[in-house]
Design a protein around this motif. Sequence first.
Motif, mmCIF file in Angstrom:
data_model
loop_
_atom_site.group_PDB
_atom_site.id
_atom_site.type_symbol
_atom_site.label_atom_id
_atom_site.label_comp_id
_atom_site.label_asym_id
_atom_site.label_seq_id
_atom_site.Cartn_x
_atom_site.Cartn_y
_atom_site.Cartn_z
ATOM 1 N N ILE A 124 0.840 -1.200 0.000
ATOM 2 C CA ILE A 124 0.000 0.000 0.000
ATOM 3 C C ILE A 124 0.873 1.249 0.000
ATOM 4 C CG2 ILE A 124 -1.556 1.378 1.451
ATOM 5 C CD1 ILE A 124 -2.970 -1.216 2.185
ATOM 6 N N VAL A 125 1.912 1.249 0.830
ATOM 7 C CA VAL A 125 2.832 2.392 0.877
ATOM 8 C C VAL A 125 3.488 2.604 -0.479
ATOM 9 C CG1 VAL A 125 4.968 3.268 1.887
ATOM 10 C CG2 VAL A 125 3.241 2.206 3.358
ATOM 11 N N LEU A 126 3.896 1.525 -1.137
ATOM 12 C CA LEU A 126 4.516 1.638 -2.456
ATOM 13 C C LEU A 126 3.548 2.237 -3.473
ATOM 14 C CD1 LEU A 126 6.534 -1.712 -2.748
ATOM 15 C CD2 LEU A 126 7.392 0.573 -2.178
ATOM 16 N N TRP A 127 2.304 1.805 -3.426
ATOM 17 C CA TRP A 127 1.295 2.354 -4.327
ATOM 18 C C TRP A 127 1.122 3.856 -4.078
ATOM 19 C CZ3 TRP A 127 -1.445 0.903 -8.517
ATOM 20 C CH2 TRP A 127 -1.458 -0.443 -8.858
ATOM 21 N N ILE A 128 1.016 4.242 -2.809
ATOM 22 C CA ILE A 128 0.793 5.649 -2.479
ATOM 23 C C ILE A 128 1.972 6.506 -2.946
ATOM 24 C CG2 ILE A 128 0.566 7.294 -0.574
ATOM 25 C CD1 ILE A 128 -1.058 5.183 0.920
ATOM 26 N N VAL A 129 3.186 6.048 -2.669
ATOM 27 C CA VAL A 129 4.371 6.790 -3.093
ATOM 28 C C VAL A 129 4.411 6.905 -4.614
ATOM 29 C CG1 VAL A 129 6.888 6.765 -3.181
ATOM 30 C CG2 VAL A 129 5.708 6.224 -1.040
ATOM 31 N N GLY A 130 4.116 5.809 -5.291
ATOM 32 C CA GLY A 130 4.146 5.816 -6.753
ATOM 33 C C GLY A 130 3.116 6.766 -7.349
ATOM 34 N N SER A 186 -15.256 11.676 -1.105
ATOM 35 C CA SER A 186 -16.390 11.768 -2.034
ATOM 36 C C SER A 186 -16.011 11.276 -3.424
ATOM 37 C CB SER A 186 -16.904 13.212 -2.103
ATOM 38 O OG SER A 186 -15.901 14.095 -2.579
ATOM 39 N N GLU A 187 -14.856 11.681 -3.922
ATOM 40 C CA GLU A 187 -14.478 11.292 -5.274
ATOM 41 C C GLU A 187 -14.109 9.818 -5.363
ATOM 42 O OE1 GLU A 187 -11.549 14.001 -6.792
ATOM 43 O OE2 GLU A 187 -12.963 15.681 -6.881
ATOM 44 N N GLU A 188 -13.485 9.275 -4.334
ATOM 45 C CA GLU A 188 -13.143 7.852 -4.370
ATOM 46 C C GLU A 188 -14.371 6.970 -4.207
ATOM 47 O OE1 GLU A 188 -10.305 6.818 -5.431
ATOM 48 O OE2 GLU A 188 -9.781 8.926 -5.569
ATOM 49 N N VAL A 189 -15.295 7.378 -3.342
ATOM 50 C CA VAL A 189 -16.534 6.618 -3.192
ATOM 51 C C VAL A 189 -17.319 6.626 -4.496
ATOM 52 C CG1 VAL A 189 -18.820 6.646 -2.112
ATOM 53 C CG2 VAL A 189 -16.785 6.834 -0.692
ATOM 54 N N ILE A 190 -17.486 7.798 -5.093
ATOM 55 C CA ILE A 190 -18.352 7.929 -6.264
ATOM 56 C C ILE A 190 -17.676 7.433 -7.538
ATOM 57 C CG2 ILE A 190 -19.587 9.575 -7.733
ATOM 58 C CD1 ILE A 190 -19.944 11.313 -5.188
ATOM 59 N N PHE A 191 -16.442 7.870 -7.789
ATOM 60 C CA PHE A 191 -15.797 7.596 -9.070
ATOM 61 C C PHE A 191 -14.895 6.371 -9.060
ATOM 62 C CE2 PHE A 191 -16.944 12.043 -9.358
ATOM 63 C CZ PHE A 191 -17.533 12.084 -10.623
ATOM 64 N N ARG A 192 -14.753 5.728 -7.945
ATOM 65 C CA ARG A 192 -13.973 4.511 -7.906
ATOM 66 C C ARG A 192 -14.866 3.339 -7.462
ATOM 67 N NH1 ARG A 192 -10.624 7.573 -10.193
ATOM 68 N NH2 ARG A 192 -10.178 8.789 -8.322
ATOM 69 N N LEU A 224 -7.305 0.288 -6.382
ATOM 70 C CA LEU A 224 -8.502 -0.268 -5.745
ATOM 71 C C LEU A 224 -8.687 -1.728 -6.127
ATOM 72 C CD1 LEU A 224 -11.130 -0.041 -4.136
ATOM 73 C CD2 LEU A 224 -12.232 0.813 -6.223
ATOM 74 N N ARG A 225 -8.522 -2.049 -7.378
ATOM 75 C CA ARG A 225 -8.658 -3.438 -7.826
ATOM 76 C C ARG A 225 -7.633 -4.337 -7.147
ATOM 77 N NH1 ARG A 225 -10.364 -4.807 -13.052
ATOM 78 N NH2 ARG A 225 -8.303 -5.674 -13.447
ATOM 79 N N ARG A 226 -6.439 -3.797 -6.958
ATOM 80 C CA ARG A 226 -5.359 -4.588 -6.361
ATOM 81 C C ARG A 226 -5.553 -4.763 -4.859
ATOM 82 N NH1 ARG A 226 -1.624 -8.538 -6.697
ATOM 83 N NH2 ARG A 226 0.188 -8.103 -5.367
ATOM 84 N N SER A 227 -5.934 -3.680 -4.163
ATOM 85 C CA SER A 227 -6.010 -3.721 -2.703
ATOM 86 C C SER A 227 -7.323 -4.306 -2.194
ATOM 87 C CB SER A 227 -5.837 -2.313 -2.122
ATOM 88 O OG SER A 227 -6.927 -1.482 -2.494
ATOM 89 N N GLY A 228 -8.410 -4.137 -2.957
ATOM 90 C CA GLY A 228 -9.697 -4.664 -2.541
ATOM 91 C C GLY A 228 -10.451 -3.783 -1.561
ATOM 92 N N VAL A 229 -9.830 -2.734 -1.054
ATOM 93 C CA VAL A 229 -10.476 -1.826 -0.103
ATOM 94 C C VAL A 229 -10.244 -0.378 -0.548
ATOM 95 C CG1 VAL A 229 -10.473 -3.322 1.922
ATOM 96 C CG2 VAL A 229 -8.436 -2.005 1.374
ATOM 97 N N LEU A 230 -11.118 0.506 -0.085
ATOM 98 C CA LEU A 230 -11.081 1.878 -0.569
ATOM 99 C C LEU A 230 -10.178 2.792 0.247
ATOM 100 C CD1 LEU A 230 -12.437 3.555 -2.838
ATOM 101 C CD2 LEU A 230 -14.042 4.364 -1.111
ATOM 102 N N TRP A 231 -9.994 2.519 1.530
ATOM 103 C CA TRP A 231 -9.291 3.490 2.371
ATOM 104 C C TRP A 231 -7.859 3.770 1.900
ATOM 105 C CZ3 TRP A 231 -4.796 2.336 4.809
ATOM 106 C CH2 TRP A 231 -4.521 1.008 5.128
ATOM 107 N N PRO A 232 -7.090 2.797 1.397
ATOM 108 C CA PRO A 232 -5.747 3.161 0.908
ATOM 109 C C PRO A 232 -5.810 4.087 -0.305
ATOM 110 C CG PRO A 232 -5.925 0.784 1.273
ATOM 111 C CD PRO A 232 -7.303 1.332 1.301
ATOM 112 N N VAL A 233 -6.823 3.901 -1.152
ATOM 113 C CA VAL A 233 -6.972 4.735 -2.344
ATOM 114 C C VAL A 233 -7.352 6.157 -1.932
ATOM 115 C CG1 VAL A 233 -8.059 4.884 -4.602
ATOM 116 C CG2 VAL A 233 -7.760 2.658 -3.518
ATOM 117 N N ALA A 234 -8.298 6.265 -0.985
ATOM 118 C CA ALA A 234 -8.684 7.586 -0.494
ATOM 119 C C ALA A 234 -7.513 8.275 0.205
ATOM 120 C CB ALA A 234 -9.874 7.457 0.462
#
Length: 279
Positions: A145-151, A200-206, A257-267
């Motif tokens: 998750i950290v690698l994704w966020i940094v990237g 809001s944007e991650e819930v709606i558009f992801r 999101l597809r990789r992690s399966g949960v929304l909070w890391p994406v948000a």
Amino acid sequence: MRTVFLLWHSYPREDALDENDTEDKLVGVYSSAAEADAARLRKLRFEGFRDYPDNFQVSEMEIDKDAWSEGFVSSDTRPLIWWFVLALIALVASQVMRLHQHQAASWLLWDYVGRITALTILAAVPSARIAAFRTGGRQISLFEIVLWIVGICLLDRFVQLPQSSLNVAFPTTVLGAYPHPTRWLKAFDLFFGLALVAISEEVIFRRYIRLAFRPYLGDGIFAVLTTSVLFGAIHWWAGLGNVLSTATVGLFLMLMLRRSGVLWPVALAHYLLDLINFA
């Protein structure tokens, strides 16, 4: 508390339209993970199972505890799409109102109102609420998750230059600008406002759009591209450069999101890249 272990076998249907269209078989229910794995090894000797040896899955379930506690989303997602359109109208209406504001406080107020209204619309309808706010288990490690966020934050930095260049080259596409609040209002917006934007944007558009349009777009690269274009388009007022850059970043947020399966890391990734841009 006592748990049992369910051994499943899944393989793609011959007429499958995407990777989620599978034929699922419950092989058995076992008292331990070791017993489930022993059953998997036994089944590998038989026709069908030996053709898909890597398609076994073991799930753990607690006895006397309900599953599907939040309900499920029907395969007919047309009502979900209409609720998405209604939430989108709330967002666009607030954007139009923002274009006529000359004070940072009133600009931010309309922004907050639009986002909260859109989330309220989805939360008020049971089927939409399940699609928008359901929870799930994390599928990747915290390190990944950290690698994704940094990237993603580095990618956002990389697209800043072409974003600015495109806005300069096509100035008529820039209809408005972000405000520059000061003092306590800036601090409030950096913490509450940017968090509201990310959620809001991650819930709606992801999350929501992925489930609502899955029967029509599938869940592959075409769906990722389409939802990313829609995410970019919601930034229509900020210029062509912003539309293309947000669509690009949105593509990787959907992949995350597809990789992690949960929304909070994406948000969280979304919030941090906005914080870097506006702090």
